[in-house]
Design an enzyme around this catalytic site. Structure first.
Site, mmCIF file in Angstrom:
data_model
loop_
_atom_site.group_PDB
_atom_site.id
_atom_site.type_symbol
_atom_site.label_atom_id
_atom_site.label_comp_id
_atom_site.label_asym_id
_atom_site.label_seq_id
_atom_site.Cartn_x
_atom_site.Cartn_y
_atom_site.Cartn_z
ATOM 1 N N PHE A 19 0.902 -1.317 -0.023
ATOM 2 C CA PHE A 19 -0.051 -0.127 0.022
ATOM 3 C C PHE A 19 1.110 1.587 0.009
ATOM 4 O O PHE A 19 0.323 1.761 -0.623
ATOM 5 C CB PHE A 19 -0.871 0.121 1.043
ATOM 6 C CG PHE A 19 -1.578 -1.428 1.447
ATOM 7 C CD1 PHE A 19 -3.068 -0.711 0.320
ATOM 8 C CD2 PHE A 19 -2.228 -2.152 2.303
ATOM 9 C CE1 PHE A 19 -4.326 -2.113 0.488
ATOM 10 C CE2 PHE A 19 -3.072 -2.854 1.933
ATOM 11 C CZ PHE A 19 -3.982 -3.167 0.413
ATOM 12 N N VAL A 84 16.683 -6.992 -2.370
ATOM 13 C CA VAL A 84 17.038 -6.065 -1.204
ATOM 14 C C VAL A 84 17.938 -6.816 -0.492
ATOM 15 O O VAL A 84 17.473 -7.963 0.601
ATOM 16 C CB VAL A 84 16.824 -5.114 -0.863
ATOM 17 C CG1 VAL A 84 18.180 -3.777 0.030
ATOM 18 C CG2 VAL A 84 16.161 -3.967 -1.834
ATOM 19 N N GLU A 180 -10.973 -12.683 11.909
ATOM 20 C CA GLU A 180 -11.437 -13.312 10.684
ATOM 21 C C GLU A 180 -11.531 -14.986 9.619
ATOM 22 O O GLU A 180 -11.807 -15.275 9.443
ATOM 23 C CB GLU A 180 -10.711 -12.372 9.112
ATOM 24 C CG GLU A 180 -11.717 -10.544 9.713
ATOM 25 C CD GLU A 180 -11.105 -9.640 9.081
ATOM 26 O OE1 GLU A 180 -11.161 -8.756 8.732
ATOM 27 O OE2 GLU A 180 -10.017 -10.121 8.153
ATOM 28 N N ASP A 309 4.703 -0.222 7.540
ATOM 29 C CA ASP A 309 4.743 -0.568 8.907
ATOM 30 C C ASP A 309 6.275 -1.505 9.231
ATOM 31 O O ASP A 309 6.928 -1.597 9.728
ATOM 32 C CB ASP A 309 4.090 -2.562 8.486
ATOM 33 C CG ASP A 309 3.353 -2.698 8.774
ATOM 34 O OD1 ASP A 309 2.177 -1.603 9.834
ATOM 35 O OD2 ASP A 309 2.542 -3.145 8.197
ATOM 36 N N GLN A 336 -4.053 2.417 6.035
ATOM 37 C CA GLN A 336 -4.091 3.858 6.086
ATOM 38 C C GLN A 336 -2.567 4.209 6.126
ATOM 39 O O GLN A 336 -2.672 5.108 5.370
ATOM 40 C CB GLN A 336 -5.052 4.262 6.681
ATOM 41 C CG GLN A 336 -6.822 3.955 5.926
ATOM 42 C CD GLN A 336 -6.574 5.093 4.815
ATOM 43 O OE1 GLN A 336 -6.189 5.776 4.866
ATOM 44 N NE2 GLN A 336 -7.182 4.116 3.620
#
Length: 446
Positions: A19, A84, A180, A309, A336
């Site tokens: 994201f 990387v 979930e 993160d 977000q």
């Protein structure tokens, strides 16, 4: 754009196509820079719906998109499939497995991985849900468990104890993913698979959810956690809080010194940051996230930024009503902050390339948290409003559809949800003939 012109432009390297990486690339769409997006996978993954691939509700291509296709019309972007291995921030070079990549600006959006708390030997027996490969692996484990139980029952190769082990699913960690998965697994066994077998009863499957903290969904308000647990239990999920798993192997798990036989164990008990902090030898927090400044730059490393993160970010927060928090807060590990961080760093780079001053320090627009707990049930913490049930599920569905990459994916997911809701079936149930890694089939007749 001609190659020669590209070589004269400032070079922006973005590591990670999640994201945050996507938001940063898009934010540099009209900037006078040359962007190279590096990722070890060639696709962007909508991770909040990955569990639906793992449980057969959606297919992989419905929640993912090829990076080259996503940026095919953004002419200042190259996509590089590589990993990387290190960074020299003095020379401004990113080391890859197949070469070196110079940069003027570097954005690290490398995400997280599951934390086995020093027991990486558990990973083959308890996979986490991080990629499409993981989703395929987990779906295979779940479906094979039912198939093996059916085989054993049909030819009387096992007693009820081994069949029961095959039909026991242990989930470690009751954060959003664990909750979930537990709810979806319960509905899968009680609804989607209920009439597909002749010798076993799929509704007898045990779904065990373990959480070391005092309650499930520990980042949510307590009353929402309680409501979520009550709904899971109404679906048949056995929830255990204040319970730590101390061992995982091919036979199942050990909890509090007690052996719990389980044919399938799934991991979601914690996360740790990528090695980005070690690449830079930068200051990190206890989970390995790079501690960044107010502009999301890495102190002591000119031109380097960390987002999502990968970064430990402390910033002012405003909710959906525009109300500012009393004090700066640590950004949560959800999509977000990564998206907004990517957009912000792109703005910083655009202004620097244009010779303008930096924007104001980063602040976070907190849109709240959502977690689906069942077929039409979710919990919602929008900060100014906290509620659960069908209205929360509707908001969850709208938000997740909106953020899917590409109109076609949104349409396919809506259609698939509609078909599944009406037929109560899982559409993606094809098993590979390849054996699962570290898989051990217990033959009771041996």
């Amino acid at each position: 754009m001609l190659t020669g012109e590209r070589l004269m432009l400032p070079r922006v390297v973005i590591v990670g196509g999640g994201f945050g990486g996507l938001a940063a690339v898009r934010g540099l769409r009209n900037a006078a820079v040359h962007v190279t997006l590096v990722d070890k996978r060639n696709y962007h993954l909508f991770r909040p719906m990955l569990y639906q691939v793992a449980t057969g509700l959606l297919s992989a291509d419905e929640i993912s998109g090829p990076l080259r296709s996503i940026f095919s019309r953004q002419e200042n972007v190259d996509v590089l499939l590589d990993e990387v291995t290190g960074i020299d921030s003095d020379q401004r070079i990113v080391y890859l497995t197949r070469g070196e990549l110079p940069y003027d600006f570097l954005i690290l959006a490398t995400g997280i991985q599951y934390n086995y708390f020093g027991h990486d030997e558990w990973r083959p027996f308890a996979p986490g849900l991080e990629s499409l490969d993981d989703a395929d692996l987990i779906r295979g484990k779940i479906l094979r468990a039912f198939e093996r139980a059916e085989e054993m029952a049909s030819i009387e190769r096992a007693g009820s104890q081994e069949i029961r082990r095959q039909l026991t699913f242990a989930l470690v960690g009751a954060g959003t993913v664990g909750v979930e998965m537990a709810g979806t697994l319960a509905e899968m066994s009680h609804i989607a698979l209920a009439h597909d077998f002749r010798h076993i009863d799929p509704t007898s499957a045990r779904i065990l959810l373990y959480e070391a903290a005092a309650r499930i969904l520990p980042t949510y308000p307590e009353h929402l956690s309680t409501k979520a647990q009550q709904h899971l239990e109404s679906l048949g999920v056995e929830v255990y809080t204040n319970t730590r798993v101390t061992r995982v192997d091919s036979e199942g798990i050990v909890v509090g010194g007690q052996r719990i036989p389980a044919g399938t164990v799934l991991w979601g008990a914690g996360v740790v940051a990528s090695p980005a902090g070690r690449w830079l030898k930068a200051e990190t927090d206890k989970s390995g996230k790079i501690i960044v400044g107010p502009d999301l730059s890495v102190p002591g490393h000119a031109g380097v930024f960390a987002i999502g993160d990968t970064a430990h970010v402390v910033a002012p927060v405003r909710n959906l009503l525009g109300i500012k928090s009393k004090a700066p807060m640590v950004m949560p590990g959800v999509a977000q902050p990564a998206i907004q961080g990517g957009e912000y760093v792109a703005q910083v780079i655009r202004r620097r390339v244009a010779g303008r001053g930096d924007p104001k320090p980063f602040w976070y627009w907190d849109k709240g948290d959502l977690a689906i707990v069942g077929r039409t049930y979710a919990v919602a913490d929008l900060r100014f409003a906290k509620f659960e049930g069908f209205p929360a599920w509707v908001i969850w569905a709208v938000v997740h559809i909106y953020f899917l990459v590409g109109f076609a994916n949104r349409l396919f997911v809506l259609l698939q949800w509609g078909i599944t809701f009406l037929t109560k079936r899982r559409q993606v149930r094809i098993l590979s003939t390849e054996p699962l890694p570290a898989e051990k089939f217990i033959d009771p007749a041996a």
